[in-house]
Design an enzyme around this catalytic site. Structure first.
Site, PDB file in Angstrom:
ATOM      1  N   ASP A  95       1.037  -1.148   0.048  1.00 52.16           N
ATOM      2  CA  ASP A  95       0.036   0.031  -0.005  1.00 52.16           C
ATOM      3  C   ASP A  95       0.874   1.403   0.042  1.00 52.16           C
ATOM      4  OD1 ASP A  95      -2.637   1.185   0.487  1.00 52.16           O
ATOM      5  OD2 ASP A  95      -1.398   1.926   2.434  1.00 52.16           O
TER       6      ASP A  95
ATOM      7  N   GLU B 271       1.220  -0.205  -5.054  1.00 47.74           N
ATOM      8  CA  GLU B 271       0.484   1.112  -5.035  1.00 47.74           C
ATOM      9  C   GLU B 271       1.593   2.275  -5.109  1.00 47.74           C
ATOM     10  OE1 GLU B 271      -3.380   3.542  -3.494  1.00 47.74           O
ATOM     11  OE2 GLU B 271      -2.043   2.462  -1.934  1.00 47.74           O
TER      12      GLU B 271
END
Length: 580
Positions: A251, A284
């Protein structure tokens, strides 16, 4: 380097290690036993061996005062503020030998374990997901967070799988069952920050953080320190080697200011997995750092592609969609032809973003129409099934599932779900008030919510009703959507996936304000062509012969010189035959 946490040595003892450079003393308190002083070692470590068995519950006590959970706890049966528990996964009886799938076969569905009813609820979904053609599920973060419900990005104990979803052994069983259905299982991990409630590292390991650099979540994690790097690398190896997850999605790595840490993590993972086993690593990264995709990572979520498609489908241009309001079809064409849209160009703030990506293969990019962020970060959590005409969504879905990029779906997409997915938490008291008001304040500059009375319509994240409203409702779906996904994924599996290795983009051409054509040379020399029109009017286009068409989303016959309104035509030309 010490291993963080508690590790069983045999059936009757375990080794405990805590990095606490600010502590004078650390004692281990195992329930039912006298406290044991851990021995100080080099570089701020405290460690020792203690008699215990699997299931033993324990705390650490810092300087005879502060009682804390193990920051590398493997399970928190009573939540973030309760005792940690010793877990034995080495004895788990795995039923399905599994080496995984190569990356080019990936068709991923992201899902939230909590709204599906815990690990057991997810397991009930596996046969249906495999039948529709999905090859992997990606679980939103599991690291222990405060309360019983949360997206998972407020986790404070990243080694401990959330107690309200089930026990660690049940998570192993879910992964094993998925493997039995031929499904890979990925996990979203958060290595860029800790949540706001239940993290005490600042009080005994302040060196875990940088005081000279702040992030939206507070002081930045200090990835310059080897103990900190090891904490997260060992976490990644735990999920992949002990739980046998098949991949990780990292993330928001743009919040990690030491990209060499990411390179080291990928290297350590690749070295640790057994030969022949497929493990996927996905990023990401708002910075669009293409070089990382040549340093051990398989792919990156391509927000650029989503954002351009969202503007074309909905006409929305507020917030970060402002970067795509000018020439969105041209930006989508660049995405299909070169990977990233932003490859160094300035964004709406005038800051350069991204690196050149046209040399990377299409499979280095994960394309999606929706995910947890793009739905749940909307004030009312609406899906595209409520924001654009179904025929337009059908055409965009054909692009998603037939393009050579790796498709990512969000739970419910394959049924045409119209249920919302909202932002939800389980905070209390002042923190709950701050989160609720902060959430509503985020939308103050949006036209639909500039009136304070309108912002009151935004659901309270802490209300149980917000969580229950986010549970998929099988009655709120688009007719025929499941069959559409099944048809498209069968075509992808037969005609495209076997030839993805070695594929490359041949470019994309804008045909109109909302229409384009894109081509790719597949690994066997054939040419994949996709003609897309997201406008409400037909678009002139020289389409390939109907003889080479794999799919046409249009319900009506149309001439070869015209691309119907809201349509996607997918053609596959054999080697040596070029598209018109």
């Amino acid at each position: 380097m010490q291993r963080h946490g508690a590790h069983l040595l045999d059936a009757t003892s375990a080794r405990f290690a805590l990095w606490a450079p600010d502590a004078r003393s650390v004692s281990l308190e195992i329930q039912g036993q006298p406290a044991i002083e851990l021995l100080p070692g080099a570089d701020g470590w405290f460690s020792g061996v203690a008699p215990c068995q699997p299931g033993a519950r324990y705390h650490y006590r810092i300087d005879d005062e502060l009682q804390v959970a193990d920051p590398a706890s493997r399970f928190q049966p009573e939540g973030v503020h309760g005792p940690s528990q010793v877990v034995d996964l080495a004895s788990h009886a795995w039923k399905h030998p599994w080496q995984g799938r190569p990356w080019h076969q990936a068709v991923i569905q992201e899902l939230h374990v909590g709204v599906l009813g815990g690990y057991a609820g997810v397991a009930q979904q596996l046969p249906r997901l495999a039948e529709v053609g999905i090859t992997a599920i990606e679980l939103m973060p599991l690291g222990q967070f405060p309360g019983d419900r949360n997206w998972g990005y407020d986790g404070v104990l990243p080694y401990a799988a959330q107690h309200s979803y089930g026990r660690p052994e049940q998570l192993c069983t879910l992964i094993d069952q998925a493997h039995g259905h031929g499904l890979m299982v990925m996990l979203d991990v958060v290595y860029n920050h800790f949540g706001p409630d239940g993290n005490f590292l600042h009080q005994y390991a302040s060196d875990f953080f940088r005081q000279d650099r702040q992030t939206p979540w507070g002081a930045a994690i200090d990835f310059r320190r080897p103990e900190v790097r090891e904490y997260f690398i060992q976490n990644a190896l735990m999920w992949l080697c002990e739980y046998r997850f098949d991949g990780l999605r990292l993330d928001a790595v743009h919040a990690i200011d030491q990209p060499d840490f990411l390179v080291e993590l990928a290297q350590r993972v690749r070295a640790a997995v057994e030969p022949g086993r497929h493990v996927w690593l996905v990023l990401e990264n708002e910075h669009n750092q293409a070089f990382l995709l040549e340093q051990g990572f398989d792919a990156q979520w391509n927000d650029d592609g989503h954002n351009a498609l969202h503007v074309l489908l909905t006409g929305e241009t507020e917030g970060y969609y402002q970067d795509y309001q000018t020439d969105p079809i041209g930006k989508l064409a660049r995405c299909l032809g070169e990977g990233f849209v932003y490859q160094g160009q300035p964004n709406r703030h005038g800051e350069p973003r991204g690196e050149p990506s046209g040399h990377l293969p299409p499979s280095a990019f994960v394309l999606f129409l929706q995910n947890h962020d793009q739905i749940g970060n909307r004030a009312l959590g609406e899906r595209l099934s409520r924001l654009c005409p179904p025929t337009a969504l059908r055409a965009a879905t054909a692009l998603l599932l037939m393009a050579p990029m790796i498709p990512l779906l969000f739970m419910g997409d394959d049924d045409g779900s119209r249920s919302p997915f909202l932002f939800f938490t389980d905070f209390h008291d002042q923190l709950a008030d701050a989160v609720r008001e902060g959430r509503r304040g985020e939308f103050a500059h949006f036209a639909a919510f500039n009136d304070p009375a309108l912002r009151e319509r935004i659901p309270d994240p802490n209300a149980l009703a917000t969580f229950t409203a986010s549970q998929p409702d099988s009655r709120e779906v688009l007719a025929g959507w499941h069959g559409l996904y099944q048809q498209l994924l069968a075509l992808r599996r037969t005609h495209i996936v076997p030839h993805l290795p070695g594929s490359r983009a041949l470019g994309a051409e804008v045909l109109g304000d909302k229409a384009l054509t894109a081509r790719w040379r597949l690994g066997d020399g054939s040419t994949l062509r996709i003609d897309l029109n997201l406008a409400a009017e037909p678009q002139a286009a020289a389409l390939p012969s109907p003889a080479v068409r794999l799919f046409d989303s249009s319900d009506n016959a149309h001439p070869d010189s015209s691309l119907a309104a809201y349509s996607c035509v997918v053609s596959l030309l054999p080697p040596g035959q070029e598209a018109a």
